[in-house]
Design an enzyme around this catalytic site. Structure first.
Site, PDB file in Angstrom:
ATOM      1  N   ASP A  18      63.454  65.219  86.838  1.00  0.00           N
ATOM      2  CA  ASP A  18      63.489  66.330  85.901  1.00  0.00           C
ATOM      3  C   ASP A  18      64.870  66.379  85.258  1.00  0.00           C
ATOM      4  O   ASP A  18      65.876  66.543  85.965  1.00  0.00           O
ATOM      5  CB  ASP A  18      63.197  67.648  86.609  1.00  0.00           C
ATOM      6  N   ASP A 140      50.840  73.964  83.545  1.00  0.00           N
ATOM      7  CA  ASP A 140      51.577  74.579  84.644  1.00  0.00           C
ATOM      8  C   ASP A 140      51.170  76.037  84.778  1.00  0.00           C
ATOM      9  O   ASP A 140      50.952  76.730  83.780  1.00  0.00           O
ATOM     10  CB  ASP A 140      53.088  74.488  84.398  1.00  0.00           C
TER      11      ASP A 140
END
Length: 181
Positions: A18, A140
């Site tokens: 990330d 998400d």
């Protein structure tokens, strides 16, 4: 170019890198204020993943997801140019041109999240143009609600949206992940 990775049973494990501020980080429950730096140089982390024998990585441009545009494109280019590992990428990808640019760069698969909520027609066009093996919808969620813009905005959709969106764009393996606080 890396091949589509699969192991027995069709399940895949993708270590994640990330990207935030040019570093590899982990956010605590999606909170940008609670980050842990994993590696100051994401390329070092990618090399370690490869050295461990893993052949695929899930990249997320967290800056891009939050901003709604590619922010770490130069870093992503460096990672791609210096590794033949399978790379899937999400975060801040909102246009067909961005998708095409990343695929031309050699990113193996693009993950579309926020745009699947705000513009599902663009996702359908992407699947039609680039093929379902190159496009995945990633939705998400947090506390049963679909989150967008790098977990910073709540949509009116519930967790059931992933399945509906996946069917709408011809992908029945739409990915979803949920963070509970």
């Amino acid at each position: 170019m890396a091949k589509f990775p699969r192991n027995g049973g069709g399940r895949m494990i993708f270590p994640a890198i990330d990207l935030l501020g040019g570093e590899s980080v982990r956010l605590y429950q999606g909170d940008y204020q609670k980050k842990m730096v994993v590696e100051t140089d994401p390329f070092t982390q990618l090399q370690a993943i490869e050295a461990a024998g893993l052949r695929q990585v899930h990249l997320v441009d967290l800056d891009g997801a939050k901003k709604g545009a590619s922010v770490n494109a130069d870093l992503i280019r460096r990672l791609r140019e210096n590794s033949d590992i399978f790379l899937e990428l999400g975060g801040g990808i909102r246009t067909l041109q961005q998708i095409d640019d990343y695929l031309q760069l050699g990113i193996n698969r693009v993950i579309l999240g926020s745009i699947a909520v705000t513009n599902p027609e663009l996702v359908q066009e992407a699947v039609t143009r680039f093929g379902p093996e190159k496009i995945v919808v990633g939705v998400d969620g947090q506390d049963g609600q679909v989150k967008t813009a790098g977990w910073t905005e709540a949509s009116q959709h519930t967790g059931r949206y992933c399945n509906a969106t996946g069917k709408r764009v011809g992908r029945y393996d739409c990915r979803s992940r949920t963070i509970r606080r």
